[in-house]
Design a protein around this motif. Structure first.
Motif, PDB file in Angstrom:
ATOM      1  N   ARG A 149       0.804  -1.266  -0.003  1.00 37.10           N
ATOM      2  CA  ARG A 149       0.004   0.026  -0.007  1.00 37.10           C
ATOM      3  C   ARG A 149       0.828   1.131   0.112  1.00 37.10           C
ATOM      4  NH1 ARG A 149      -5.125  -1.001   3.865  1.00 37.10           N
ATOM      5  NH2 ARG A 149      -6.711  -1.821   2.057  1.00 37.10           N
ATOM      6  N   LEU A 150       1.810   1.285   0.767  1.00 35.67           N
ATOM      7  CA  LEU A 150       2.696   2.377   0.836  1.00 35.67           C
ATOM      8  C   LEU A 150       3.479   2.750  -0.470  1.00 35.67           C
ATOM      9  CD1 LEU A 150       4.489   1.809   4.359  1.00 35.67           C
ATOM     10  CD2 LEU A 150       2.921   3.849   3.558  1.00 35.67           C
ATOM     11  N   GLU A 151       3.707   1.563  -1.085  1.00 36.63           N
ATOM     12  CA  GLU A 151       4.312   1.764  -2.462  1.00 36.63           C
ATOM     13  C   GLU A 151       3.434   2.349  -3.521  1.00 36.63           C
ATOM     14  OE1 GLU A 151       6.858   1.428  -5.593  1.00 36.63           O
ATOM     15  OE2 GLU A 151       7.434   0.956  -3.605  1.00 36.63           O
ATOM     16  N   ARG A 152       2.094   2.063  -3.294  1.00 34.82           N
ATOM     17  CA  ARG A 152       1.321   2.880  -4.223  1.00 34.82           C
ATOM     18  C   ARG A 152       0.830   4.380  -3.613  1.00 34.82           C
ATOM     19  NH1 ARG A 152      -0.851  -2.324  -3.563  1.00 34.82           N
ATOM     20  NH2 ARG A 152      -2.559  -1.970  -2.075  1.00 34.82           N
ATOM     21  N   ALA A 153       1.263   4.661  -2.453  1.00 41.73           N
ATOM     22  CA  ALA A 153       0.983   6.029  -2.059  1.00 41.73           C
ATOM     23  C   ALA A 153       1.980   6.599  -2.239  1.00 41.73           C
ATOM     24  CB  ALA A 153       0.575   5.898  -0.702  1.00 41.73           C
ATOM     25  N   ARG A 154       2.309   7.044  -3.519  1.00 45.40           N
ATOM     26  CA  ARG A 154       3.403   7.516  -3.848  1.00 45.40           C
ATOM     27  C   ARG A 154       3.608   9.324  -3.486  1.00 45.40           C
ATOM     28  NH1 ARG A 154       8.160   5.595  -3.513  1.00 45.40           N
ATOM     29  NH2 ARG A 154       8.220   3.429  -4.292  1.00 45.40           N
ATOM     30  N   SER A 155       2.482  10.009  -3.261  1.00 42.34           N
ATOM     31  CA  SER A 155       2.323  11.251  -3.013  1.00 42.34           C
ATOM     32  C   SER A 155       2.134  11.435  -1.369  1.00 42.34           C
ATOM     33  CB  SER A 155       1.051  11.725  -3.384  1.00 42.34           C
ATOM     34  OG  SER A 155       0.795  11.884  -4.818  1.00 42.34           O
ATOM     35  N   LEU A 156       2.460  10.343  -0.630  1.00 43.96           N
ATOM     36  CA  LEU A 156       2.078  10.177   0.909  1.00 43.96           C
ATOM     37  C   LEU A 156       3.147  10.836   1.625  1.00 43.96           C
ATOM     38  CD1 LEU A 156       0.123   9.501   3.025  1.00 43.96           C
ATOM     39  CD2 LEU A 156       1.269   7.387   3.197  1.00 43.96           C
ATOM     40  N   ARG A 157       2.890  11.867   2.764  1.00 42.17           N
ATOM     41  CA  ARG A 157       3.894  12.507   3.241  1.00 42.17           C
ATOM     42  C   ARG A 157       3.902  12.392   4.656  1.00 42.17           C
ATOM     43  NH1 ARG A 157       5.979  11.935  -0.571  1.00 42.17           N
ATOM     44  NH2 ARG A 157       6.859  13.164  -2.229  1.00 42.17           N
ATOM     45  N   ALA A 158       2.444  12.081   5.167  1.00 40.66           N
ATOM     46  CA  ALA A 158       2.478  11.778   6.587  1.00 40.66           C
ATOM     47  C   ALA A 158       1.230  10.639   6.986  1.00 40.66           C
ATOM     48  CB  ALA A 158       2.003  13.170   7.233  1.00 40.66           C
ATOM     49  N   VAL A 159       1.634  10.023   7.851  1.00 38.29           N
ATOM     50  CA  VAL A 159       0.729   9.092   8.429  1.00 38.29           C
ATOM     51  C   VAL A 159       0.500   9.643  10.031  1.00 38.29           C
ATOM     52  CG1 VAL A 159       0.219   6.575   9.224  1.00 38.29           C
ATOM     53  CG2 VAL A 159       1.314   7.325   7.036  1.00 38.29           C
ATOM     54  N   VAL A 160      -0.610   9.905  10.459  1.00 31.85           N
ATOM     55  CA  VAL A 160      -0.849  10.567  11.650  1.00 31.85           C
ATOM     56  C   VAL A 160      -1.787   9.524  12.585  1.00 31.85           C
ATOM     57  CG1 VAL A 160      -1.595  12.524  13.038  1.00 31.85           C
ATOM     58  CG2 VAL A 160      -0.871  12.746  10.623  1.00 31.85           C
ATOM     59  N   ASN A 161      -1.226   8.904  13.566  1.00 31.46           N
ATOM     60  CA  ASN A 161      -1.799   7.920  14.319  1.00 31.46           C
ATOM     61  C   ASN A 161      -2.626   9.012  15.458  1.00 31.46           C
ATOM     62  OD1 ASN A 161      -2.259   6.564  16.984  1.00 31.46           O
ATOM     63  ND2 ASN A 161      -1.680   4.901  15.761  1.00 31.46           N
ATOM     64  N   VAL A 162      -3.948   8.772  15.521  1.00 30.94           N
ATOM     65  CA  VAL A 162      -5.148   9.759  16.220  1.00 30.94           C
ATOM     66  C   VAL A 162      -5.300   8.813  17.591  1.00 30.94           C
ATOM     67  CG1 VAL A 162      -5.305  11.241  14.774  1.00 30.94           C
ATOM     68  CG2 VAL A 162      -6.861   9.502  14.836  1.00 30.94           C
ATOM     69  N   GLU A 163      -5.074   7.772  17.687  1.00 31.12           N
ATOM     70  CA  GLU A 163      -5.705   6.792  18.730  1.00 31.12           C
ATOM     71  C   GLU A 163      -4.549   7.133  20.156  1.00 31.12           C
ATOM     72  OE1 GLU A 163      -6.256   3.246  21.029  1.00 31.12           O
ATOM     73  OE2 GLU A 163      -4.379   3.855  20.382  1.00 31.12           O
ATOM     74  N   GLY A 164      -3.508   7.162  19.594  1.00 32.85           N
ATOM     75  CA  GLY A 164      -2.384   7.366  20.853  1.00 32.85           C
ATOM     76  C   GLY A 164      -1.523   6.396  20.991  1.00 32.85           C
ATOM     77  N   ASN A 165      -1.436   5.331  20.005  1.00 32.11           N
ATOM     78  CA  ASN A 165      -0.282   4.260  20.325  1.00 32.11           C
ATOM     79  C   ASN A 165      -0.081   3.779  18.863  1.00 32.11           C
ATOM     80  OD1 ASN A 165      -0.737   3.718  23.190  1.00 32.11           O
ATOM     81  ND2 ASN A 165      -2.758   2.831  22.404  1.00 32.11           N
ATOM     82  N   PHE A 166       1.185   3.555  18.660  1.00 27.92           N
ATOM     83  CA  PHE A 166       1.713   3.193  17.372  1.00 27.92           C
ATOM     84  C   PHE A 166       1.462   1.610  17.255  1.00 27.92           C
ATOM     85  CE2 PHE A 166       4.435   7.083  17.704  1.00 27.92           C
ATOM     86  CZ  PHE A 166       3.739   7.736  16.597  1.00 27.92           C
ATOM     87  N   PHE A 167       0.767   1.234  16.102  1.00 29.48           N
ATOM     88  CA  PHE A 167       0.396  -0.301  16.090  1.00 29.48           C
ATOM     89  C   PHE A 167       1.508  -1.144  15.102  1.00 29.48           C
ATOM     90  CE2 PHE A 167      -3.928   1.328  16.871  1.00 29.48           C
ATOM     91  CZ  PHE A 167      -3.891   1.370  18.473  1.00 29.48           C
ATOM     92  N   PRO A 168       1.380  -2.271  15.122  1.00 31.90           N
ATOM     93  CA  PRO A 168       2.084  -3.289  14.060  1.00 31.90           C
ATOM     94  C   PRO A 168       1.540  -3.310  12.835  1.00 31.90           C
ATOM     95  CG  PRO A 168       1.478  -4.622  15.831  1.00 31.90           C
ATOM     96  CD  PRO A 168       0.946  -3.134  16.015  1.00 31.90           C
ATOM     97  N   ASN A 169       0.610  -2.570  12.350  1.00 33.24           N
ATOM     98  CA  ASN A 169      -0.215  -2.761  10.983  1.00 33.24           C
ATOM     99  C   ASN A 169       0.165  -1.744   9.963  1.00 33.24           C
ATOM    100  OD1 ASN A 169      -1.326  -0.230  12.549  1.00 33.24           O
ATOM    101  ND2 ASN A 169      -3.266  -0.697  11.394  1.00 33.24           N
ATOM    102  N   VAL A 170       1.419  -1.065  10.433  1.00 31.67           N
ATOM    103  CA  VAL A 170       2.053  -0.183   9.458  1.00 31.67           C
ATOM    104  C   VAL A 170       3.507  -0.651   9.025  1.00 31.67           C
ATOM    105  CG1 VAL A 170       2.823   2.131   8.997  1.00 31.67           C
ATOM    106  CG2 VAL A 170       0.576   1.817   9.854  1.00 31.67           C
ATOM    107  N   ASP A 171       3.994  -0.733   8.028  1.00 26.22           N
ATOM    108  CA  ASP A 171       5.367  -1.116   7.581  1.00 26.22           C
ATOM    109  C   ASP A 171       6.352   0.222   7.837  1.00 26.22           C
ATOM    110  OD1 ASP A 171       7.738  -1.644   6.597  1.00 26.22           O
ATOM    111  OD2 ASP A 171       7.070  -3.264   5.256  1.00 26.22           O
TER     112      ASP A 171
END
Length: 340
Positions: free
Chosen positions: A67-89
């Motif tokens: 998914r990240l490979e397809r998201a070539r314009s992506l500049r930020a992933v903002v977690n708004v839950e409060g924890n960083f989960f292992p579902n992101v590479d």
């Protein structure tokens, strides 16, 4: 896209959009960006459709390397839950130049004030005497204060000196306590510059009349407070648990509380909701709380303001300043569970 504004994918679950964004903040976000709201139009298909054009993802959707490979314009992933989960590479995100941001600092003042309230309750039996008066079993003046202590000039231990620990430490200043801090991710000088003493875990536990547990859950500290560690605490200590349940062996904690070794105030639990049959519910030396230290409206609304402020800065080619950037060296070591 016909709109020249950068695209923001809004996928806040398990948060709710209107919990973290005031109407004013949401209006600012929509004025500056093309917002694709996956709370209104949920589904993997919508996410996949807009991901290639996304400037930012606000929320916790699964983002593997593909998914990240397809998201070539992506500049930020903002977690708004409060924890960083292992579902992101995360490695793929950093390699692609994507900033990984979190909102944990939004909760710090609320958790700090709540922790102080719990400590004062443990010190003076406030909630216990409220219950006694409602039951008609109260004792007046000094009759109910034989085990009361002062936080003032007491010996305080803090486990974990991140957002929560630092915010709480500031609130302690008027109490003139002797403060020892254990945080293996910080050099001693950082702690000592605050006027506290850097200490090992054993020293911190042995010397603490009040112990505050703010450590996050990592790959290295599961059951950091096991039976042997808890046995180091002085008799009659006051323990405030407001961080992550995985840091504590709750079976060992229950045994020591049943034996009357110390008092505790507990806001986080290994199983939530706490089962109705939990033996913790029957202990008179425990103040119970249902994971509510940080979750107040002011804290939630500050998340939305932080998100808008930083995304606007980033859209202008400037770095974010309000959200907390994940450290590449640490983010994969967190073991926090989602808060439901």
């Amino acid at each position: 896209m016909t709109d020249a504004k950068p695209v923001v994918l809004l996928a806040p679950a398990p948060q709710k959009r209107d919990r973290i964004f005031t109407p004013e903040a949401l209006a600012r976000l929509r004025a500056a960006f093309t917002v694709v709201d996956l709370e209104d139009t949920p589904g993997e298909a919508v996410l996949e459709q807009y991901l290639p054009d996304a400037f930012a993802v606000v929320g916790q959707p699964d983002l593997d390397a593909g998914r990240l490979e397809r998201a070539r314009s992506l500049r930020a992933v903002v977690n708004v839950e409060g924890n960083f989960f292992p579902n992101v590479d995360y490695r793929a995100a950093f390699a692609q130049g994507v900033r990984v941001l979190g909102c944990g600092s939004a909760y710090s003042q609320a958790v700090a004030e709540f922790s102080l309230g719990l400590a004062l309750d443990l010190a003076r039996g406030i909630s216990g005497q409220d219950g006694a008066m409602r039951a008609g079993t109260e004792q007046y003046v000094g009759g109910s204060s034989s085990d009361a202590v002062l936080l003032h000039r007491s010996s305080v231990g803090i486990l974990g000196y991140g957002n929560l620990g630092r915010s709480f430490h500031r609130l302690l200043q008027p109490f003139h306590a002797t403060v020892r801090i254990h945080d293996p991710w910080l050099p001693d000088a950082v702690i000592e510059d605050t006027g506290a003493q850097a200490a090992g875990l054993e020293e911190t536990l042995r010397t603490s009349r009040f112990l505050f547990v703010f450590a996050t859950a990592t790959a290295d500290n599961a059951h950091l407070l096991d039976g042997d560690a808890l046995d180091l605490l002085p008799d009659g200590a006051r323990v405030v648990l407001v961080s992550r349940a995985a840091v504590v062996d709750y079976d060992a904690l229950l045994d020591r509380l049943r034996a009357g070794r110390f008092l505790a105030a507990i806001d986080v639990w290994p199983e939530e909701p706490l089962p109705a049959t939990s033996p913790f519910r029957d202990l008179p030396n425990v103040v119970l709380s249902p994971h509510r230290a940080g979750g107040i409206p002011q804290a939630f609304h500050s998340i939305g303001d932080m998100v808008v402020d930083d995304l606007v800065l980033m859209s202008r080619g400037l770095p974010p300043v309000r959200l907390q950037a994940a450290a590449p060296e640490l983010v994969e070591r967190y073991r926090n569970k989602p808060v439901t």
